[in-house]
Design a protein around this motif. Structure first.
Motif, PDB file in Angstrom:
ATOM      1  N   UNK A 381      -0.862  10.908   2.113  1.00 51.46           N
ATOM      2  CA  UNK A 381      -2.383  10.544   2.409  1.00 51.46           C
ATOM      3  C   UNK A 381      -2.265   9.311   3.432  1.00 51.46           C
ATOM      4  N   UNK A 382      -3.398   8.782   4.335  1.00 49.29           N
ATOM      5  CA  UNK A 382      -3.523   7.884   5.231  1.00 49.29           C
ATOM      6  C   UNK A 382      -4.801   7.584   5.249  1.00 49.29           C
ATOM      7  N   UNK A 383      -5.134   6.341   5.487  1.00 49.09           N
ATOM      8  CA  UNK A 383      -6.259   5.473   5.678  1.00 49.09           C
ATOM      9  C   UNK A 383      -7.023   5.810   6.887  1.00 49.09           C
ATOM     10  N   UNK A 384      -8.292   6.426   6.661  1.00 50.64           N
ATOM     11  CA  UNK A 384      -8.962   6.959   8.064  1.00 50.64           C
ATOM     12  C   UNK A 384      -9.245   5.550   8.890  1.00 50.64           C
ATOM     13  N   UNK A 394      -9.968  -7.867  10.532  1.00 51.98           N
ATOM     14  CA  UNK A 394      -8.522  -8.790  10.394  1.00 51.98           C
ATOM     15  C   UNK A 394      -7.498  -8.498   9.654  1.00 51.98           C
ATOM     16  N   UNK A 395      -6.404  -8.781   9.670  1.00 54.24           N
ATOM     17  CA  UNK A 395      -5.150  -8.396   9.100  1.00 54.24           C
ATOM     18  C   UNK A 395      -5.387  -8.787   7.586  1.00 54.24           C
ATOM     19  N   UNK A 396      -5.935  -9.918   6.943  1.00 51.22           N
ATOM     20  CA  UNK A 396      -5.974 -10.292   5.576  1.00 51.22           C
ATOM     21  C   UNK A 396      -6.772  -9.394   4.863  1.00 51.22           C
ATOM     22  N   UNK A 397      -7.913  -8.980   5.660  1.00 47.30           N
ATOM     23  CA  UNK A 397      -8.974  -7.900   4.921  1.00 47.30           C
ATOM     24  C   UNK A 397      -8.025  -6.709   4.954  1.00 47.30           C
ATOM     25  N   UNK A 398      -7.275  -6.388   5.870  1.00 48.40           N
ATOM     26  CA  UNK A 398      -6.618  -5.081   6.130  1.00 48.40           C
ATOM     27  C   UNK A 398      -5.678  -5.042   4.805  1.00 48.40           C
ATOM     28  N   UNK A 399      -4.999  -6.109   4.475  1.00 48.39           N
ATOM     29  CA  UNK A 399      -3.974  -6.065   3.368  1.00 48.39           C
ATOM     30  C   UNK A 399      -4.668  -5.945   2.076  1.00 48.39           C
ATOM     31  N   UNK A 400      -5.938  -6.531   2.082  1.00 47.05           N
ATOM     32  CA  UNK A 400      -6.672  -6.315   0.886  1.00 47.05           C
ATOM     33  C   UNK A 400      -7.479  -5.008   0.620  1.00 47.05           C
ATOM     34  N   UNK A 401      -7.612  -4.259   1.745  1.00 47.86           N
ATOM     35  CA  UNK A 401      -7.803  -2.947   1.753  1.00 47.86           C
ATOM     36  C   UNK A 401      -6.752  -2.007   1.179  1.00 47.86           C
ATOM     37  N   UNK A 402      -5.452  -2.092   1.703  1.00 48.64           N
ATOM     38  CA  UNK A 402      -4.342  -1.542   1.330  1.00 48.64           C
ATOM     39  C   UNK A 402      -4.076  -1.654  -0.130  1.00 48.64           C
ATOM     40  N   UNK A 403      -4.178  -2.928  -0.710  1.00 46.97           N
ATOM     41  CA  UNK A 403      -4.202  -3.166  -2.024  1.00 46.97           C
ATOM     42  C   UNK A 403      -5.118  -2.449  -2.993  1.00 46.97           C
ATOM     43  N   UNK A 404      -6.209  -2.266  -2.174  1.00 48.97           N
ATOM     44  CA  UNK A 404      -7.259  -1.534  -3.263  1.00 48.97           C
ATOM     45  C   UNK A 404      -6.883   0.025  -3.204  1.00 48.97           C
ATOM     46  N   UNK A 405      -6.590   0.293  -2.269  1.00 44.81           N
ATOM     47  CA  UNK A 405      -6.102   1.889  -1.970  1.00 44.81           C
ATOM     48  C   UNK A 405      -5.077   2.081  -2.894  1.00 44.81           C
ATOM     49  N   UNK A 406      -4.185   1.189  -3.155  1.00 45.13           N
ATOM     50  CA  UNK A 406      -2.907   1.372  -3.857  1.00 45.13           C
ATOM     51  C   UNK A 406      -3.392   1.308  -5.380  1.00 45.13           C
ATOM     52  N   UNK A 407      -4.061   0.607  -5.739  1.00 50.71           N
ATOM     53  CA  UNK A 407      -4.846   0.694  -7.079  1.00 50.71           C
ATOM     54  C   UNK A 407      -5.571   1.958  -7.541  1.00 50.71           C
ATOM     55  N   UNK A 424       4.330   3.663   4.463  1.00 52.73           N
ATOM     56  CA  UNK A 424       4.823   3.065   5.557  1.00 52.73           C
ATOM     57  C   UNK A 424       3.196   2.690   6.440  1.00 52.73           C
ATOM     58  N   UNK A 425       3.117   1.480   6.552  1.00 53.97           N
ATOM     59  CA  UNK A 425       1.720   1.058   7.222  1.00 53.97           C
ATOM     60  C   UNK A 425       0.622   1.398   6.260  1.00 53.97           C
ATOM     61  N   UNK A 426      -0.341   2.237   6.900  1.00 52.89           N
ATOM     62  CA  UNK A 426      -1.446   2.717   6.038  1.00 52.89           C
ATOM     63  C   UNK A 426      -1.245   3.905   5.348  1.00 52.89           C
ATOM     64  N   UNK A 427       0.265   4.693   5.302  1.00 55.88           N
ATOM     65  CA  UNK A 427       0.244   5.927   4.803  1.00 55.88           C
ATOM     66  C   UNK A 427       0.774   5.884   3.532  1.00 55.88           C
ATOM     67  N   UNK A 428       0.624   6.491   2.607  1.00 54.53           N
ATOM     68  CA  UNK A 428       0.968   6.724   1.134  1.00 54.53           C
ATOM     69  C   UNK A 428       1.451   8.051   0.778  1.00 54.53           C
ATOM     70  N   UNK A 429       2.240   8.056  -0.361  1.00 51.18           N
ATOM     71  CA  UNK A 429       2.587   9.285  -0.933  1.00 51.18           C
ATOM     72  C   UNK A 429       2.652   9.393  -2.348  1.00 51.18           C
ATOM     73  N   UNK A 430       2.569  10.567  -2.892  1.00 50.90           N
ATOM     74  CA  UNK A 430       2.481  10.682  -4.308  1.00 50.90           C
ATOM     75  C   UNK A 430       3.367  11.867  -4.654  1.00 50.90           C
ATOM     76  N   UNK A 431       4.697  11.533  -5.529  1.00 51.83           N
ATOM     77  CA  UNK A 431       5.467  12.601  -5.611  1.00 51.83           C
ATOM     78  C   UNK A 431       5.027  12.999  -7.256  1.00 51.83           C
ATOM     79  N   UNK A 432       4.791  14.348  -7.238  1.00 52.92           N
ATOM     80  CA  UNK A 432       4.477  14.775  -8.651  1.00 52.92           C
ATOM     81  C   UNK A 432       5.358  16.159  -9.148  1.00 52.92           C
TER      82      UNK A 432
END
Length: 522
Positions: A381-384, A394-407, A424-432
């Motif tokens: 998955x990737x954040x649009x 800004x990057x601080x808000x970006x980091x917060x966004x990444x943390x919220x998506x991770x949760x 990597x970056x804004x890209x995530x993966x889920x292994x099932x």
């Protein structure tokens, strides 16, 4: 799904410290107890041996005393018997008196234990003695032995309590016989006085300790002679003592460790009752004297063992502290190792697994899937429009966004085997693991909706909120599969979802085409 860097079966922490501490303390305590136990057994055996030797020596001493006392009284008895027979046959008129006096004197000279020989008439007056001159006085009618013979017709010798001679005041033990006339009527008393000093000298010939004691007594407990000699104790009764109360009724001879009724000193007494006469002899050595050498040995051994126990205890204390310190150090190392492992395998911003752990998990699940012939799915998955988000907020808000998506991502991974990864970056993966394509699509949709439910404002997104695009791929590993191909196919499905308008989930078919596209509009 946590994948450890090191194999726990080979980790240094496999040996537990707590049992080692307990085992060490138990071993040290056991060593100290064994040393004390061995010391106790050795000392107890030595003490019993010393007491046994003392009992043998005491028995031998009382046997010698009994033999000497019996010989002494028997000689006096024989002298009195011969004299009594003579007097009863010839009488003691004025003609016989000089002959009797000389005979009495010769007998006394022959037997040095005799103080003197005396003849009393039926009124208790002196008739003749072994001395040249007759004593003056009221006679002996008040004496115990005289009253005894008045009241008893027995011709046996009688041994009475020790008395002071009215001849010269010397302490004597009276041995007496009844004298009858030819018709058997009481005619008087014949007495042989045995010197108290004789027994005192006899007692002194034996080697006993300063607190030891020896005594000669009547069977009723009346004390006749004693070492050490104490004049005030002569004639006192020992009848309430343990020897006369407990031991003599059960056996005529033996040994007993008891406290003296005379002076309270604890002694080992050897006692024996004479067979021919109503007399008891006893010899005693004080317990302290018997065990004097034992006490010295016990003190020295105890000091040595105490020093050894202290040394063992000190060594044990140091060892246990070393073990405890080692345990604490090892715990700190394990904590540090876990922290390092977490750093090495997890993303610090989101707390999700990183690519290193992801690749290791893929190796493991490929092998397991091949062995069990079970499906393995991957959701990428990737954040649009994330670049727009960073540029706008800004990057601080970006980091917060990444943390919220991770949760949101972690909240949808319900099984321990599911692994959420920041790829990597804004890209995530889920292994099932053990999940087919339908299950992967369900999880993907849950993740997409969960991110939307966060309502993270994004002015650069057509929806006005942060959304994600997801690509799913699933297959059954065969053991000859490529991890890179597996990731590429899931990434291809993600590309297709983004190319088709974003905020949707795409599934890659087995032939490489897009099998389904799902989108949920708010």
């Amino acid at each position: 799904m946590p994948i450890p860097i090191h194999d726990s079966h080979h980790a240094p922490g496999a040996l537990k410290r707590l049992p080692l501490l307990k085992a060490s303390a138990f071993f040290i305590a056991a060593v100290c107890l064994c040393l004390c136990g061995l010391l106790y057994l050795q000392l107890e055996q030595s003490r019993r041996h010393d007491l046994a030797l003392a009992e043998v020596a005491s028995s031998n001493l009382t046997r010698a005393m009994a033999q000497q006392a019996e010989d002494t009284f028997m000689k006096a008895d024989l002298v009195l018997t011969s004299l009594a027979d003579w007097i009863q046959a010839d009488g003691y008129d004025s003609i016989q008196l000089p002959r009797l006096q000389k005979t009495f004197a010769r007998r006394v000279q022959t037997l040095h234990q005799l103080h003197g020989i005396f003849l009393f008439d039926k009124q208790g007056q002196w008739v003749v003695t072994s001395f040249q001159d007759l004593p003056r006085g009221s006679g002996v009618s008040d004496r115990e032995y005289f009253k005894f013979h008045q009241q008893n017709v027995s011709s046996l010798a009688h041994i009475g309590p020790a008395i002071r001679s009215r001849e010269n005041g010397e302490w004597i033990i009276p041995v007496t016989k009844r004298v009858n006339d030819k018709d058997g009527n009481f005619q008087g008393v014949l007495l042989a006085g045995i010197k108290m000093a004789y027994f005192d000298q006899f007692f002194k010939s034996f080697n006993i300790d300063e607190q030891g004691s020896m005594f000669l007594a009547l069977t009723d407990g009346t004390l006749l002679a004693r070492r050490p000699f104490v004049e005030s104790q002569i004639g006192t009764s020992l009848a309430q003592g343990s020897i006369f109360q407990k031991h003599l009724p059960g056996a005529n001879s033996g040994n007993a460790m008891i406290g003296s009724v005379v002076d309270g000193t604890v002694r080992l007494y050897g006692y024996r009752q004479l067979e021919a006469y109503p007399l008891v002899v006893s010899a005693a050595s004080s317990k302290d004297a018997i065990l004097k050498d034992w006490y010295a040995t016990a003190f020295q051994s105890s000091v040595i063992v105490a020093l050894v126990v202290m040394g063992v205890g000190l060594f044990g204390w140091v060892f246990i502290h070393q073990v405890r310190d080692g345990g604490r150090i090892e715990a700190d190392l394990r904590t540090a190792q876990e922290a390092l492992e977490l750093i090495a395998t997890h993303d610090s911003l989101t707390g999700l697994a990183n690519r290193r752990l992801f690749e290791r998990a893929l190796d493991i699940e490929f092998g397991r899937g091949a062995r069990q012939a079970s499906s393995l799915s991957l959701v990428m998955l990737d954040i649009d429009f994330f670049k727009r988000y960073n540029d706008t907020y800004g990057h601080v808000a970006g980091d917060h966004c990444l943390a919220e998506v991770a949760r949101a991502l972690k909240s949808c991974c319900h099984r321990k085997a599911d692994l959420a990864v920041r790829y990597g970056g804004e890209e995530f993966a889920v292994l099932l693991p053990d999940t087919d394509i339908h299950g992967a699509l369900v999880i993907a949709e849950q993740i997409r909706r969960s991110v939307m439910d966060k309502n993270i404002t994004h002015s650069g997104s057509p929806t006005g909120y942060v959304t994600v695009s997801l690509g799913c791929y699933s297959f059954v590993p065969t053991g000859r599969d490529s991890i890179e191909v597996f990731i590429q196919r899931a990434d291809a499905a993600l590309y297709q979802a983004k190319h088709s308008g974003r905020n949707r989930s795409a599934v890659l078919s087995m032939d490489g085409g897009v099998e389904a596209l799902l989108r949920s509009d708010r």
